[in-house]
Design an enzyme around this catalytic site. Structure first.
Site, PDB file in Angstrom:
ATOM      1  N   LYS A   1      34.277  37.017  38.995  1.00  0.00           N
ATOM      2  CA  LYS A   1      33.497  38.199  38.650  1.00  0.00           C
ATOM      3  C   LYS A   1      32.274  37.794  37.830  1.00  0.00           C
ATOM      4  O   LYS A   1      32.276  36.765  37.150  1.00  0.00           O
ATOM      5  CB  LYS A   1      34.334  39.172  37.811  1.00  0.00           C
ATOM      6  CG  LYS A   1      35.524  39.801  38.502  1.00  0.00           C
ATOM      7  CD  LYS A   1      36.292  40.671  37.528  1.00  0.00           C
ATOM      8  CE  LYS A   1      37.509  41.308  38.151  1.00  0.00           C
ATOM      9  NZ  LYS A   1      37.150  42.375  39.105  1.00  0.00           N
TER      10      LYS A   1
ATOM     11  N   ARG B   1      46.674  43.915  45.015  1.00  0.00           N
ATOM     12  CA  ARG B   1      47.491  44.280  46.173  1.00  0.00           C
ATOM     13  C   ARG B   1      48.382  43.118  46.611  1.00  0.00           C
ATOM     14  O   ARG B   1      49.430  43.337  47.217  1.00  0.00           O
ATOM     15  CB  ARG B   1      46.598  44.757  47.309  1.00  0.00           C
ATOM     16  CG  ARG B   1      45.693  43.713  47.928  1.00  0.00           C
ATOM     17  CD  ARG B   1      44.514  44.295  48.672  1.00  0.00           C
ATOM     18  NE  ARG B   1      43.507  44.798  47.742  1.00  0.00           N
ATOM     19  CZ  ARG B   1      42.351  45.330  48.118  1.00  0.00           C
ATOM     20  NH1 ARG B   1      42.054  45.436  49.410  1.00  0.00           N
ATOM     21  NH2 ARG B   1      41.481  45.754  47.226  1.00  0.00           N
TER      22      ARG B   1
END
Length: 459
Positions: free
Chosen positions: A237, A311
């Protein structure tokens, strides 16, 4: 606690509650001096505003406070930190607020994360007669504040091990069993996806599990995403995106808050809580874009982006929970920025394989001022998460429908026979409102609890 469940003392200052429309009628009952004072200070009865009314001796005699309606869960939240220190009570005149709303809103208005920075002043105290409703309000506030504390705690002091300790404390408080599978034991016990995401961190990944309730009761499984810090992995990020990633375990914090209330109110369920807890870090053994990982269920997933790690860890937890065929499975996760783009920070996205159930929850959330919004499990988008070399990929072909793609990915690991709710939440207030300071937040907990009470208390 800044709410004292005791008969209010004679010295407690009365607070009279009023709505905008009810102020005119109330003014007719006040002495002329008080009416003149309220006109001077410009009090109009707006929600989250108040007026201090002095007595003839110049000391505080009473308070007028504006509220929206008699069921507002944040009705008194603007008062504890703004009123002068001391004891207060709700007056017999004016609008009568429910005891649950009064205790809940006052306690939430008193909240401050003060682990590192002490409070500037004590909050004002509300004295009210003990009742079942007042005790319920305090229980809701306690779970909310505990959830906020977990999310607000920096990753340095809230890694996977510390999150496990917090879960163990909840289990101990309510008589639940606790266990965890740590580090390479995840591979031995067939949780390869959780291990893959967390293996690069110096703090070992783990699966945290709580179990509570009687065998005869219906099974309820709650799963919470516990990414204690998310660098994004090798798909790192930027600085702005990483700044608040201590909150990426907000799903786990909310799951624990909901579970604590299920146990505190003794719902007739067999509760299982599952929290895959990891730190998504960068090292030589970090999982990579393009890797293919075999999951507990047996499906192979291709890693399209290491920053879509939530996920990946959830799929093993969901598959494990599904093995015991619960009647209902709920997962809570700070899963996608796409949900925030679509709905903003205050409105969690709800996906479900039961559309009628999802719509019922939307209505309940609006009623309780703890909202969430139904989003579609749009199966025509499934080709977007198909992989050419594995069963599915953890990212879509492009940025469109990102929250839907994530939900479709998770759906592969939940059998159609199980009622399933997936809540993609922010777990954070990015702007301050009464009773909701900037920082970690419990979202949808009160709504989900109310639904669970409706569903299971009648069973």
């Amino acid at each position: 606690m800044t709410v004292q469940l005791k008969k209010p003392g004679a010295s407690a200052t009365p607070i009279t509650l009023v709505t905008r429309t009810g102020l005119t009628e109330l003014m007719l009952t006040l002495p002329e001096a008080s009416r003149n004072w309220l006109a001077t200070v410009g009090f109009k009865g707006a929600p989250d505003t108040f007026a201090l009314i002095p007595g003839a001796d110049g000391k505080l005699a009473s308070v007028l406070a504006g509220v929206e309606h008699d069921a507002a869960p944040f009705a008194l939240a603007a008062l504890p930190g703004a009123l002068p220190e001391g004891n207060y009570k709700l007056a017999a005149e004016g609008l009568q607020l429910g005891a649950e709303q009064a205790a809940l809103s006052w306690e939430l208005g008193s909240y401050q994360f003060d682990l590192y920075k002490p409070r500037k002043r004590p909050a004002a105290v509300l004295q009210m007669v003990s009742s079942a409703d007042a005790q319920r309000g305090l229980a809701l506030a306690t779970a909310t504040c505990a959830t906020r504390d977990l999310v607000n705690t920096p990753a340095e002091h809230m890694g996977p091990a510390e999150l496990a300790e917090a879960a163990q404390a909840v289990a101990r408080q309510h008589g639940a069993t606790f266990k965890q599978i740590v580090g390479d034991a995840l591979l031995k016990q067939n949780f390869p996806a959780i291990h893959a995401v967390g293996r690069a961190a110096t703090r070992a990944p783990r699966l945290i599990e709580l179990n509570w309730g009687k065998p005869k009761h219906p099974k309820l499984t709650i799963v919470g995403k516990g990414v204690c810090f998310d660098t994004g992995g090798l798909d790192i990020k930027g600085a702005e995106g990483m700044r608040q990633m201590k909150k990426d375990m907000g799903g786990a914090a909310n799951a624990l808050g909901l579970a604590a209330l299920v146990m505190a109110f003794k719902l007739p369920v067999r509760l299982q809580v599952l929290i895959p807890a990891v730190e998504n870090a960068i090292a030589g053994n970090a999982y990579r874009p393009g890797d293919v990982i075999k999951t507990r269920q047996g499906l192979h997933i291709e890693i399209g982006n290491t920053d879509a790690e939530g996920r990946v860890i959830l799929c093993d937890a969901l598959a494990y929970g599904a093995e015991q065929s619960p009647e209902l499975m709920i997962d809570m996760a700070t899963l996608t920025g796409a949900a925030r783009v679509a709905l903003g920070s205050q409105l969690p996205a709800l996906f479900s394989n039961r559309s009628e159930l999802a719509r019922e929850l939307v209505d309940l959330g609006l009623k309780l001022d703890d909202p969430l919004w139904h989003m579609p499990l749009w199966h025509p988008y499934r080709p977007g998460i198909e992989s050419t070399i594995a069963d599915i990929v953890n990212t879509g072909k492009n940025a469109l429908g990102g929250a839907i793609n994530a939900a479709l990915f998770l759906e592969y690991f939940v059998p159609e026979s199980i009622d399933w709710l997936h809540v993609d939440l922010f777990a954070w207030n990015d702007g301050a409102r009464a009773g909701r300071p900037v920082g970690g937040e419990a979202q949808t907990v009160r709504t989900l609890l109310a639904y669970l009470e409706q569903r299971f208390s009648a069973s």
